[in-house]
Design a protein around this motif. Structure first.
Motif, PDB file in Angstrom:
ATOM      1  N   ARG A 199      32.107  72.213  66.735  1.00 29.80           N
ATOM      2  CA  ARG A 199      31.927  73.671  66.858  1.00 29.80           C
ATOM      3  C   ARG A 199      30.587  73.993  67.510  1.00 29.80           C
ATOM      4  O   ARG A 199      30.494  74.831  68.401  1.00 29.80           O
ATOM      5  CB  ARG A 199      31.998  74.358  65.482  1.00 29.80           C
ATOM      6  N   SER A 200      29.546  73.277  67.073  1.00 27.03           N
ATOM      7  CA  SER A 200      28.232  73.598  67.636  1.00 27.03           C
ATOM      8  C   SER A 200      28.141  73.171  69.100  1.00 27.03           C
ATOM      9  O   SER A 200      27.462  73.813  69.903  1.00 27.03           O
ATOM     10  CB  SER A 200      27.112  72.980  66.804  1.00 27.03           C
ATOM     11  N   ARG A 238      37.705  73.029  66.491  1.00 25.26           N
ATOM     12  CA  ARG A 238      37.050  73.724  65.377  1.00 25.26           C
ATOM     13  C   ARG A 238      36.916  72.842  64.151  1.00 25.26           C
ATOM     14  O   ARG A 238      36.496  73.309  63.088  1.00 25.26           O
ATOM     15  CB  ARG A 238      37.880  74.954  64.964  1.00 25.26           C
ATOM     16  N   GLN A 239      37.288  71.549  64.270  1.00 25.15           N
ATOM     17  CA  GLN A 239      37.478  70.752  63.060  1.00 25.15           C
ATOM     18  C   GLN A 239      36.201  70.322  62.357  1.00 25.15           C
ATOM     19  O   GLN A 239      36.253  69.967  61.192  1.00 25.15           O
ATOM     20  CB  GLN A 239      38.345  69.533  63.353  1.00 25.15           C
ATOM     21  N   SER A 240      35.056  70.333  63.061  1.00 23.44           N
ATOM     22  CA  SER A 240      33.827  69.936  62.368  1.00 23.44           C
ATOM     23  C   SER A 240      32.667  70.781  62.876  1.00 23.44           C
ATOM     24  O   SER A 240      32.728  71.348  63.975  1.00 23.44           O
ATOM     25  CB  SER A 240      33.528  68.462  62.625  1.00 23.44           C
ATOM     26  N   PHE A 241      31.604  70.780  62.085  1.00 23.36           N
ATOM     27  CA  PHE A 241      30.396  71.491  62.514  1.00 23.36           C
ATOM     28  C   PHE A 241      29.941  70.952  63.866  1.00 23.36           C
ATOM     29  O   PHE A 241      29.555  71.710  64.758  1.00 23.36           O
ATOM     30  CB  PHE A 241      29.284  71.332  61.467  1.00 23.36           C
ATOM     31  N   ALA A 242      29.999  69.623  64.032  1.00 21.80           N
ATOM     32  CA  ALA A 242      29.508  68.989  65.257  1.00 21.80           C
ATOM     33  C   ALA A 242      30.239  69.525  66.490  1.00 21.80           C
ATOM     34  O   ALA A 242      29.604  69.980  67.448  1.00 21.80           O
ATOM     35  CB  ALA A 242      29.654  67.481  65.156  1.00 21.80           C
ATOM     36  N   ARG A 282      42.729  74.188  67.247  1.00 18.78           N
ATOM     37  CA  ARG A 282      41.974  73.836  66.038  1.00 18.78           C
ATOM     38  C   ARG A 282      41.215  72.517  66.193  1.00 18.78           C
ATOM     39  O   ARG A 282      40.303  72.241  65.417  1.00 18.78           O
ATOM     40  CB  ARG A 282      42.900  73.786  64.823  1.00 18.78           C
ATOM     41  N   ARG A 283      41.598  71.683  67.230  1.00 15.49           N
ATOM     42  CA  ARG A 283      40.851  70.434  67.429  1.00 15.49           C
ATOM     43  C   ARG A 283      39.377  70.724  67.677  1.00 15.49           C
ATOM     44  O   ARG A 283      38.500  70.015  67.220  1.00 15.49           O
ATOM     45  CB  ARG A 283      41.397  69.668  68.647  1.00 15.49           C
TER      46      ARG A 283
END
Ligand code: PBG
Length: 349
Positions: free
Chosen positions: A38-39, A32-36, A29-30
């Motif tokens: 993830r992108s 996946r924690q922010s849009f930044a 999940r680390r």
């Protein structure tokens, strides 16, 4: 022997370490924690570089602009293509695929209108290329918009004639290229047509004409709304199972695609897309050529029905479906969501 053993142990250890990744050293999940983040780690994305807009063209005398089975998709007259071109330019759509709705009185058993240099699609190609030469124009090669029985080939005593059809298809392809199309896309599934078209184009000096071969085109129920759009649904006698592929088969797609590449195709198409992601991946893994996929009319309409019922958000469901098609291995996608998604991408930049 010892070196080989060492390598084996090293590879084995690597596998061992990764398999042993465990919580809490590893917390997926680390990432996946922010849009930044993830992108940054995303392996695939959708841009307008991946999208081809299928556009239906109708005759001036034909008032049927809307398509009942395809929400928000329209048939344009040649004059209205001005707006289509402007829209494509504004939203950075680089490629259009044209499909004519031939007036019924021009349809006959031989599909002769396909070879009329002033038919609807040839006029549409000339109109678009005059205004926007930089936009790539793709045209279908098949007889179904022109035959009164709705088949892609010539029909005799219930049988689709292969070689006789090829003789017309090669002339249709040459005419489309001479009208200004950059690319012909034989969607007819006759055997041998790619080689015959390629040879004919070469002989007539069209060395740069692109061919997208609909190689793995399945006999699918998902084409129903498209046939409404081009007016062939009510005409179609029987089905297309003697030439389009059986949905029960996978490895045959590789045989089809291999033949088409050897015959001179530049790009291979898999169609439909979403229920056939395994085929896209299979062809992608086996053959070193660009693969395009067609998110066909039935896929679009199915999702749009969910949107109008309030089950899905349109841009979210469209983006997800397109991303999955790309992840499966497609380098570009024909999609009726193209105009909507192109606008969404621009507005969210
Ligand atoms: C015609 C053709 C079809 C499609 C593209 N070209 C229909 C068919 O083969 O019956 C289907 C596209 C769609 O469903 O969106 N050869």
């Amino acid at each position: 022997m010892t070196i080989l053993l060492e390598i084996c142990i090293k590879i084995g250890n690597m596998g061992f370490m990764i398999n042993n990744a465990s919580f809490p050293q590893t917390r997926l999940r680390r990432n996946r924690q922010s849009f930044a983040i993830r992108s940054l780690i995303a392996e695939y994305s959708i841009t307008t570089d991946d999208l081809i807009w299928p556009v239906f063209v109708r005759d001036n005398a034909d008032n049927e602009r809307a398509i009942k089975t395809m929400p928000n998709v329209f048939r344009y007259t040649i004059d209205e293509l001005d707006a289509v071109v402007d829209y494509a330019k504004k939203y950075h759509i680089h490629a259009l695929a044209l499909f004519p709705k031939t007036p019924t009185h021009l349809k006959n058993p031989g599909g002769g209108e396909a070879l009329n240099p002033d038919n609807l699609v040839c006029r549409a190609v000339r109109y678009i290329k005059q205004r926007a030469p930089e936009i790539m124009v793709i045209t279908d090669v098949a007889l179904d918009p022109y035959t009164d029985h709705g088949h892609d080939g010539l029909l005799e005593n219930g049988i689709i004639l292969n070689d006789e059809t090829n003789d017309i298809l090669k002339k249709q392809a040459k005419l489309l290229i001479e009208s200004g199309a950059d690319c012909v896309a034989p969607s007819d599934m006759m055997d041998g047509r790619i080689g015959i078209i390629r040879e004919y184009l070469e002989e007539s000096g069209h060395k740069n004409a692109l061919i997208i071969a609909y190689s793995a085109k399945y006999a699918s129920s998902f084409y129903g709304p498209f046939r409404d759009a081009v007016g062939s649904n009510s005409l179609l006698r029987g089905d297309k199972k003697t030439y389009q592929m059986d949905p029960a088969n996978a490895s045959e797609a590789i045989r089809e695609a291999t033949l088409d590449i050897n015959e001179g195709a530049d790009i291979i198409m898999v169609k439909p897309a979403m229920p056939y992601l395994d085929i896209i991946r299979l062809v992608r893994d086996k053959l070193p050529v660009p693969i395009f996929a067609y998110q066909v009319s039935g896929e679009y309409s199915m999702l749009m029905n969910g949107v109008s019922a309030g089950y899905f958000d349109e841009t979210k469901i469209a983006m997800e479906s397109l991303l999955c098609i790309k992840r499966a291995g497609a380098s570009a996608i024909f999609s009726y969501f193209t105009p909507k998604i192109a606008q969404y991408i621009k507005d969210n930049q």
